[in-house]
Motif scaffolding. Structure first.
Motif, PDB file in Angstrom:
ATOM      1  N   ARG A   5       0.827  -1.217   0.000  1.00  0.00           N
ATOM      2  CA  ARG A   5       0.000   0.000   0.000  1.00  0.00           C
ATOM      3  C   ARG A   5       0.859   1.264   0.000  1.00  0.00           C
ATOM      4  O   ARG A   5       0.537   2.236  -0.687  1.00  0.00           O
ATOM      5  CB  ARG A   5      -0.929  -0.013   1.207  1.00  0.00           C
ATOM      6  N   TYR A   6       1.934   1.263   0.774  1.00  0.00           N
ATOM      7  CA  TYR A   6       2.674   2.511   0.982  1.00  0.00           C
ATOM      8  C   TYR A   6       4.068   2.544   0.362  1.00  0.00           C
ATOM      9  O   TYR A   6       4.728   3.583   0.405  1.00  0.00           O
ATOM     10  CB  TYR A   6       2.772   2.793   2.484  1.00  0.00           C
ATOM     11  N   ALA A   7       4.522   1.458  -0.229  1.00  0.00           N
ATOM     12  CA  ALA A   7       5.856   1.444  -0.831  1.00  0.00           C
ATOM     13  C   ALA A   7       6.012   2.489  -1.929  1.00  0.00           C
ATOM     14  O   ALA A   7       7.035   3.188  -1.982  1.00  0.00           O
ATOM     15  CB  ALA A   7       6.186   0.051  -1.355  1.00  0.00           C
ATOM     16  N   PRO A   8       5.040   2.646  -2.848  1.00  0.00           N
ATOM     17  CA  PRO A   8       5.211   3.682  -3.884  1.00  0.00           C
ATOM     18  C   PRO A   8       5.347   5.085  -3.297  1.00  0.00           C
ATOM     19  O   PRO A   8       6.130   5.900  -3.798  1.00  0.00           O
ATOM     20  CB  PRO A   8       3.946   3.545  -4.737  1.00  0.00           C
TER      21      PRO A   8
ATOM     22  N   ALA B 110       0.707  11.262  15.023  1.00  0.00           N
ATOM     23  CA  ALA B 110       0.461  11.628  13.626  1.00  0.00           C
ATOM     24  C   ALA B 110      -1.032  11.564  13.358  1.00  0.00           C
ATOM     25  O   ALA B 110      -1.776  10.884  14.076  1.00  0.00           O
ATOM     26  CB  ALA B 110       1.215  10.695  12.671  1.00  0.00           C
ATOM     27  N   ARG B 111      -1.471  12.289  12.342  1.00  0.00           N
ATOM     28  CA  ARG B 111      -2.891  12.307  12.004  1.00  0.00           C
ATOM     29  C   ARG B 111      -3.346  10.997  11.384  1.00  0.00           C
ATOM     30  O   ARG B 111      -4.528  10.653  11.449  1.00  0.00           O
ATOM     31  CB  ARG B 111      -3.190  13.466  11.051  1.00  0.00           C
ATOM     32  N   SER B 112      -2.419  10.289  10.758  1.00  0.00           N
ATOM     33  CA  SER B 112      -2.777   9.046  10.086  1.00  0.00           C
ATOM     34  C   SER B 112      -1.535   8.193   9.931  1.00  0.00           C
ATOM     35  O   SER B 112      -0.401   8.667  10.125  1.00  0.00           O
ATOM     36  CB  SER B 112      -3.379   9.330   8.696  1.00  0.00           C
ATOM     37  N   LEU B 113      -1.734   6.945   9.565  1.00  0.00           N
ATOM     38  CA  LEU B 113      -0.596   6.071   9.297  1.00  0.00           C
ATOM     39  C   LEU B 113       0.226   6.617   8.144  1.00  0.00           C
ATOM     40  O   LEU B 113       1.460   6.582   8.183  1.00  0.00           O
ATOM     41  CB  LEU B 113      -1.083   4.657   8.974  1.00  0.00           C
ATOM     42  N   ARG B 114      -0.439   7.140   7.137  1.00  0.00           N
ATOM     43  CA  ARG B 114       0.268   7.719   5.993  1.00  0.00           C
ATOM     44  C   ARG B 114       1.210   8.838   6.454  1.00  0.00           C
ATOM     45  O   ARG B 114       2.382   8.883   6.044  1.00  0.00           O
ATOM     46  CB  ARG B 114      -0.756   8.253   4.987  1.00  0.00           C
ATOM     47  N   ASN B 115       0.717   9.729   7.290  1.00  0.00           N
ATOM     48  CA  ASN B 115       1.554  10.831   7.768  1.00  0.00           C
ATOM     49  C   ASN B 115       2.732  10.323   8.591  1.00  0.00           C
ATOM     50  O   ASN B 115       3.853  10.848   8.506  1.00  0.00           O
ATOM     51  CB  ASN B 115       0.719  11.800   8.601  1.00  0.00           C
ATOM     52  N   TRP B 116       2.475   9.315   9.432  1.00  0.00           N
ATOM     53  CA  TRP B 116       3.554   8.767  10.239  1.00  0.00           C
ATOM     54  C   TRP B 116       4.644   8.172   9.362  1.00  0.00           C
ATOM     55  O   TRP B 116       5.845   8.381   9.599  1.00  0.00           O
ATOM     56  CB  TRP B 116       3.000   7.715  11.195  1.00  0.00           C
ATOM     57  N   ILE B 117       4.260   7.441   8.332  1.00  0.00           N
ATOM     58  CA  ILE B 117       5.235   6.835   7.428  1.00  0.00           C
ATOM     59  C   ILE B 117       6.037   7.912   6.703  1.00  0.00           C
ATOM     60  O   ILE B 117       7.263   7.815   6.559  1.00  0.00           O
ATOM     61  CB  ILE B 117       4.530   5.896   6.433  1.00  0.00           C
TER      62      ILE B 117
ATOM     63  N   VAL C 112      13.853   2.402   5.719  1.00  0.00           N
ATOM     64  CA  VAL C 112      12.552   2.904   6.159  1.00  0.00           C
ATOM     65  C   VAL C 112      11.649   1.755   6.572  1.00  0.00           C
ATOM     66  O   VAL C 112      11.055   1.756   7.666  1.00  0.00           O
ATOM     67  CB  VAL C 112      11.876   3.734   5.047  1.00  0.00           C
ATOM     68  N   TRP C 113      11.559   0.734   5.728  1.00  0.00           N
ATOM     69  CA  TRP C 113      10.654  -0.383   6.025  1.00  0.00           C
ATOM     70  C   TRP C 113      11.159  -1.223   7.182  1.00  0.00           C
ATOM     71  O   TRP C 113      10.375  -1.781   7.948  1.00  0.00           O
ATOM     72  CB  TRP C 113      10.415  -1.216   4.769  1.00  0.00           C
TER      73      TRP C 113
END
Length: 269
Positions: A49-52, A100-107, A75-76
């Motif tokens: 989901r988040y690699a790209p 963080a506001r979301s997992l996306r932001n934390w990553i 990172v991973w």
């Protein structure tokens, strides 16, 4: 001029174990990761989901492709060993002292932090993304914790640093531990075999038993991404040692664990 971006191939995304998970929420995937430790598919789904996103952030900062792949893996690696701390809250999520506001932001925040670190020169980086996709690397490293201390030491020194068994034996003798080459080779063979056995079955199925295998499969030795030349003075700074030491004990484990701790300091320096 807009920089053209490319992303690593993620064959995992098409795997039948992963495709159904891609519809789950971030919270559901992380809870499953935390609750079902014998399954690696949830981490792989998060990776897909988040690699790209992670890769594109790294590429935008003008690193060489070799350094981008290296940072991408780091990172991973960091995310993998932090997911147990993730807690979802009404405001977003907490990871220890981080919010963080979301997992996306934390990553993205984690990725931005690593970008600021000093990197080894490309001549010192031997990590090959195609040979060791980050999820496989993370689970291989985690499985090191289940090996005996001596098997871990022999495995890390020979596969990460390309030491010969003769050099390992000489190093151990200086530390007051005496082993024959036959004994060390036995520990090496046992470590190479058992590190795969200790992988979650679904990780083995996704990465080591593909339906359409390449003409030449990488060996297990090639899956260790932080190898450096035996005689080199530079030691790659990747975090490969974070799971090397463990609480497994035996008659000579205290001294072996001290040596493992020394290797951890070297690797983390």
């Amino acid at each position: 001029m807009v920089k053209a971006l490319s992303f690593p191939m993620m064959a995992e995304r098409q795997h039948p174990l992963i495709q159904p998970l891609l519809t789950l929420s971030d919270e559901a995937l992380i809870k499953a990761f935390q609750d079902e430790r014998d399954r690696g598919c949830y981490f792989v789904a998060l990776y897909c989901r988040y690699a790209p996103l992670v890769y594109s952030v790294l590429q935008h900062h003008g690193r060489s492709p070799v350094q981008v792949d290296y940072l991408f893996a780091k990172v991973w690696h960091g995310l993998f060993f932090s997911l147990d701390l993730v807690e979802f809250t009404p405001e977003g999520l907490k990871v220890g002292d981080e919010e963080a506001r979301s997992l996306r932001n934390w990553i993205v925040n984690r990725t931005a932090t690593l970008i600021q670190e000093e990197l080894p020169g490309i001549e010192h980086i031997t990590y090959i993304l195609q040979d060791a996709p980050p999820p496989l690397w993370c689970y291989l490293e985690a499985s090191l914790a289940y090996l005996s201390p001596l098997s871990r030491l022999v495995l890390v020194t020979t596969q990460t640093f390309h030491w010969s068994l003769e050099r390992v034996r000489a190093y151990l003798e200086v530390q007051g531990e005496t082993y024959s080459l036959e004994e060390l080779n036995q520990h090496l063979e046992e470590g190479l075999a058992r590190i795969v056995e200790y992988l979650p079955p679904d990780i083995r199925q996704i990465y080591l038993m593909p339906d359409d295998p390449p003409a030449v499969q990488p060996t297990l030795e090639e899956l260790f991404p932080n190898s450096v030349e035996e005689g080199g003075s530079h030691v790659d700074g990747a975090p490969t040692a974070s799971m090397i030491s463990s609480d497994v004990t035996g008659t000579t484990d205290a001294s072996i664990d001290n040596l493992l701790a020394e290797w951890e300091r070297i690797l983390s320096g």
